[in-house]
Design a protein around this motif. Sequence first.
Motif, PDB file in Angstrom:
ATOM      1  N   ARG A  51       0.908  -0.922  -0.100  1.00  0.00           N
ATOM      2  CA  ARG A  51       0.029  -0.050   0.113  1.00  0.00           C
ATOM      3  C   ARG A  51       0.778   1.234   0.025  1.00  0.00           C
ATOM      4  NH1 ARG A  51      -5.305  -1.079   2.126  1.00  0.00           N
ATOM      5  NH2 ARG A  51      -5.439  -3.488   2.699  1.00  0.00           N
ATOM      6  N   LYS A  57      -2.801   2.416  -6.203  1.00  0.00           N
ATOM      7  CA  LYS A  57      -3.758   3.284  -6.641  1.00  0.00           C
ATOM      8  C   LYS A  57      -4.140   3.238  -7.926  1.00  0.00           C
ATOM      9  CE  LYS A  57      -2.269   5.558  -2.265  1.00  0.00           C
ATOM     10  NZ  LYS A  57      -1.306   4.877  -2.147  1.00  0.00           N
ATOM     11  N   GLU A 124      -7.468  -7.271  -0.215  1.00  0.00           N
ATOM     12  CA  GLU A 124      -6.916  -6.388   0.682  1.00  0.00           C
ATOM     13  C   GLU A 124      -6.111  -7.280   1.965  1.00  0.00           C
ATOM     14  OE1 GLU A 124      -8.072  -2.770   1.055  1.00  0.00           O
ATOM     15  OE2 GLU A 124      -9.540  -2.720  -0.429  1.00  0.00           O
ATOM     16  N   HIS A 128      -0.314  -5.494   2.138  1.00  0.00           N
ATOM     17  CA  HIS A 128      -0.195  -5.286   0.562  1.00  0.00           C
ATOM     18  C   HIS A 128      -1.823  -5.218   0.152  1.00  0.00           C
ATOM     19  CE1 HIS A 128       3.948  -5.578   1.253  1.00  0.00           C
ATOM     20  NE2 HIS A 128       4.339  -5.907   0.075  1.00  0.00           N
ATOM     21  N   LEU A 129      -1.966  -4.996  -1.247  1.00  0.00           N
ATOM     22  CA  LEU A 129      -2.896  -5.306  -1.818  1.00  0.00           C
ATOM     23  C   LEU A 129      -2.707  -6.460  -3.116  1.00  0.00           C
ATOM     24  CD1 LEU A 129      -4.419  -1.899  -2.808  1.00  0.00           C
ATOM     25  CD2 LEU A 129      -5.131  -3.400  -0.972  1.00  0.00           C
TER      26      LEU A 129
END
Length: 153
Positions: A51, A57, A124, A128-129
């Motif tokens: 993230r 993003k 999620e 981390h994603l």
Amino acid sequence: MKKTRITTNVFLPMPVVIVGTEIRGRPNFLTAGWVSRVNTDPPMIAVSISRANATPKVSRRTGAFSINLPTAAMVKETDYCGLVSCRYTDKSNIFDHFQGTLTGAPMILNCPLVMECRLVDTMELPTHLLFIGEIIGGYASEGGALSGGADRI
Ligand SMILES: Cc1cc2nc3c(=O)[nH]c(=O)nc-3n(C[C@H](O)[C@H](O)[C@H](O)COP(=O)(O)O)c2cc1C
């Protein structure tokens, strides 16, 4: 074989790839080791991105990313993309790149194996994603993905 208990922060050997995305209409490249194929049909690949990085993003917004396998000759650029964030430095000119069918998934010309992925799910995790992408297109250098003595990093 006798074992010693070690830390839980354990890793398996990993490949090194470069994840391509597009930020404000410009390509961006992030180095990643936490990547794996995760489904046969449709072909899917997952990459886990912190993230703290700018890429999550961006990729969430565009719904696309690319996975690029660099060669040993590209180690400098690969390391650079893993140290420098596009938040502070434009990484769009580091590689010659091309676009496949998806926008937002720039692919690196010099990489012997590249793929464009449509983001299908994001898991999620605490730090981390996990981006799960369907491979929409795979491209290999003529003569084979690792032809011409191009060694993987
Ligand atoms: C060899 C190597 C492997 C890396 N693997 C990952 C990874 O799997 N996931 C991740 O989030 N960051 C990884 N990083 C760190 C990111 O590439 C780095 O934070 C990058 O600057 C983020 O770029 P961005 O902010 O432009 O998205 C790795 C770095 C290196 C050098």
